[in-house]
Design a protein around this motif. Structure first.
Motif: not given
Length: 153
Positions: A36-42, A88-92, A123-135
């Motif tokens: 979630m960078t830059p919005t949230l950091a580790d 933690i992700k953003r709803v698209a 972050n464009q390198d996030s593992v999210d729906s681009r790899q996993w599909g729907f949540f």
């Protein structure tokens, strides 16, 4: 004196009931990773309000359980298989919305199915729906309201 004692006991009961109510509606999580960078950091701490699907909006930052594998397999019970770890992700996209480009949706799927959401990390390198599909929304913990000690999300 007895009246004062009764007032103190009643006040203490109200405080305990209020704390239990808040604990059932709000959770504090600590961000681990950079999705979630830059919005949230580790290491950032985030206040999360428990919500249901009908209370979600596109753009909300949500906390949900990740699947065990890219096939979308989940274990019974919330966060049972992940040891209490959350994404933690953003709803698209919400149910019924067109599937955004680049989402692993499967052939012929043009709309987000009922009970599912599309989520993306900032972050464009996030593992999210681009790899996993729907949540699935039944694995939703809630919506992040604000970073503790930081801005509202």
């Amino acid at each position: 004196m007895e009246l004062i004692l009764r007032g103190l006991v009643a006040g203490a009961l109200v405080l305990v009931a209020g704390a239990l109510w808040a604990r059932g509606r709000y959770v504090v999580i600590t961000v681990s990773g950079t999705s979630m960078t830059p919005t949230l950091a580790d290491g950032d701490r985030v206040l999360v309000r428990r919500r249901r699907l009908g209370q979600l909006s596109r753009g909300d930052v949500v906390v949900l359980e990740p699947p065990l594998d890219p096939g979308g397999r989940y274990e019974p019970g919330p966060a049972a298989a992940t040891g209490g770890r959350w994404n933690i992700k953003r709803v698209a996209a919400l149910p019924g919305d067109p599937v955004p480009a680049g989402i692993a949706a499967g052939d012929g799927v043009s709309r987000v199915p009922s009970g599912m959401v599309v989520v993306l990390g900032d972050n464009q390198d996030s593992v999210d729906s681009r790899q996993w599909g729907f949540f699935p929304t039944d694995r939703l913990l809630g919506v992040a309201l604000r970073q503790l000690g930081g801005p509202a999300l």
